[in-house]
Design a protein around this motif. Structure first.
Motif, mmCIF file in Angstrom:
data_model
loop_
_atom_site.group_PDB
_atom_site.id
_atom_site.type_symbol
_atom_site.label_atom_id
_atom_site.label_comp_id
_atom_site.label_asym_id
_atom_site.label_seq_id
_atom_site.Cartn_x
_atom_site.Cartn_y
_atom_site.Cartn_z
ATOM 1 N N ALA A 35 16.088 -11.058 6.830
ATOM 2 C CA ALA A 35 17.151 -11.478 7.767
ATOM 3 C C ALA A 35 18.228 -11.851 6.751
ATOM 4 N N ALA A 36 17.756 -12.855 5.811
ATOM 5 C CA ALA A 36 18.547 -13.489 5.133
ATOM 6 C C ALA A 36 19.431 -12.660 3.946
ATOM 7 N N GLU A 37 18.623 -11.579 3.579
ATOM 8 C CA GLU A 37 18.986 -10.666 2.790
ATOM 9 C C GLU A 37 20.178 -9.676 3.260
ATOM 10 N N GLU A 38 19.926 -9.640 4.460
ATOM 11 C CA GLU A 38 20.827 -8.765 5.313
ATOM 12 C C GLU A 38 22.039 -9.246 5.263
ATOM 13 N N MET A 39 21.801 -10.742 6.052
ATOM 14 C CA MET A 39 23.202 -11.472 6.184
ATOM 15 C C MET A 39 23.910 -11.781 4.775
ATOM 16 N N ALA A 40 23.381 -11.935 3.840
ATOM 17 C CA ALA A 40 23.852 -12.143 2.448
ATOM 18 C C ALA A 40 24.679 -11.235 2.011
ATOM 19 N N TRP A 41 24.091 -9.859 2.234
ATOM 20 C CA TRP A 41 24.814 -8.656 1.687
ATOM 21 C C TRP A 41 26.067 -8.706 2.695
ATOM 22 N N ALA A 42 26.073 -8.782 3.876
ATOM 23 C CA ALA A 42 27.158 -8.833 4.841
ATOM 24 C C ALA A 42 28.168 -9.813 4.361
ATOM 25 N N VAL A 43 27.763 -11.084 4.118
ATOM 26 C CA VAL A 43 28.833 -12.264 3.509
ATOM 27 C C VAL A 43 29.598 -11.761 2.201
ATOM 28 N N ALA A 44 28.766 -11.153 1.299
ATOM 29 C CA ALA A 44 29.209 -10.636 0.044
ATOM 30 C C ALA A 44 30.288 -9.499 0.311
ATOM 31 N N ARG A 45 30.119 -8.657 1.391
ATOM 32 C CA ARG A 45 31.205 -7.821 1.638
ATOM 33 C C ARG A 45 32.310 -8.494 2.478
ATOM 34 N N GLU A 46 32.212 -9.376 3.197
ATOM 35 C CA GLU A 46 33.393 -9.730 4.411
ATOM 36 C C GLU A 46 33.779 -11.005 3.954
ATOM 37 N N TYR A 47 33.117 -12.096 3.435
ATOM 38 C CA TYR A 47 33.663 -13.345 3.248
ATOM 39 C C TYR A 47 35.088 -13.225 2.734
ATOM 40 N N LYS A 48 36.124 -14.131 3.309
ATOM 41 C CA LYS A 48 37.405 -14.255 2.810
ATOM 42 C C LYS A 48 37.490 -15.657 2.308
ATOM 43 N N PRO A 49 37.914 -15.763 1.065
ATOM 44 C CA PRO A 49 37.906 -17.150 0.475
ATOM 45 C C PRO A 49 39.325 -17.944 1.025
ATOM 46 N N ARG A 50 39.342 -18.973 1.538
ATOM 47 C CA ARG A 50 40.576 -19.469 2.093
ATOM 48 C C ARG A 50 41.776 -19.612 1.102
ATOM 49 N N ARG A 57 40.731 -6.188 -2.997
ATOM 50 C CA ARG A 57 39.196 -5.370 -3.318
ATOM 51 C C ARG A 57 38.462 -6.487 -3.758
ATOM 52 N N ARG A 58 37.299 -6.169 -3.693
ATOM 53 C CA ARG A 58 36.227 -7.074 -4.284
ATOM 54 C C ARG A 58 35.212 -6.462 -5.188
ATOM 55 N N LEU A 59 34.633 -7.272 -6.083
ATOM 56 C CA LEU A 59 33.706 -6.815 -7.010
ATOM 57 C C LEU A 59 32.503 -7.377 -6.479
ATOM 58 N N VAL A 60 31.300 -6.997 -6.271
ATOM 59 C CA VAL A 60 29.992 -7.644 -5.896
ATOM 60 C C VAL A 60 28.888 -7.311 -7.045
ATOM 61 N N PHE A 61 28.310 -8.559 -7.456
ATOM 62 C CA PHE A 61 27.505 -8.417 -8.374
ATOM 63 C C PHE A 61 26.231 -9.101 -7.926
ATOM 64 N N ARG A 62 25.120 -8.392 -8.134
ATOM 65 C CA ARG A 62 23.743 -9.056 -7.333
ATOM 66 C C ARG A 62 23.138 -9.783 -8.410
ATOM 67 N N ARG A 63 22.559 -11.075 -8.040
ATOM 68 C CA ARG A 63 21.977 -11.936 -9.071
ATOM 69 C C ARG A 63 20.386 -11.736 -9.209
ATOM 70 N N PRO A 64 19.676 -11.496 -10.255
ATOM 71 C CA PRO A 64 18.408 -10.994 -10.405
ATOM 72 C C PRO A 64 17.531 -12.007 -9.372
ATOM 73 N N GLU A 65 17.764 -13.350 -9.147
ATOM 74 C CA GLU A 65 16.894 -14.145 -8.497
ATOM 75 C C GLU A 65 17.223 -14.267 -6.849
ATOM 76 N N GLY A 66 18.069 -13.179 -6.588
ATOM 77 C CA GLY A 66 18.551 -13.191 -5.359
ATOM 78 C C GLY A 66 20.107 -13.526 -4.797
ATOM 79 N N GLY A 67 20.663 -12.997 -4.129
ATOM 80 C CA GLY A 67 22.098 -13.394 -3.743
ATOM 81 C C GLY A 67 23.093 -12.494 -4.830
#
Length: 102
Positions: A35-50, A57-67
């Motif tokens: 569930a955390a992995e699914e939530m993290a992927w959604a946050v990476a795609r949708e979170y808007k910095p204030r 646009r956004r570029l999403v990079f996966r970290r080898p240790e997760g996230g």
């Protein structure tokens, strides 16, 4: 020094602004790792910095240790943030003693 305990199995998703270590913008209890992995992927795609009014646009990079590390391009500039997967290891009082029960 005591041995590191096994994790609790309770996973969280944290959003950390890059350039401001320790500045956690959001924290979400996610439950199990999947569930955390699914939530993290959604946050990476949708979170808007204030700091950005409009995201182009956004570029999403996966970290080898997760996230993820995310670069968000806005109309007036860009911003970076990390999406971290973390497991709750325990809850402790101000003296380092484990808190048990509510």
């Amino acid at each position: 020094m005591s041995e590191v305990p096994a994790g609790s199995g309770e996973w969280w998703v944290l959003v950390e602004r890059v350039g401001e270590p320790g500045d956690i913008s959001e924290a979400h209890r996610a439950g199990e790792r999947t569930a955390a992995e699914e939530m993290a992927w959604a946050v990476a795609r949708e979170y808007k910095p204030r700091v950005l009014r409009r995201v182009r646009r956004r570029l999403v990079f996966r970290r080898p240790e997760g996230g993820y590390v995310v670069r968000v391009d806005g109309v007036t500039g860009d911003d970076y943030f990390r999406v971290l997967l973390v497991e709750m290891m325990g809850e402790f009082d101000g003296k380092g003693s484990e808190v048990t029960g509510a």
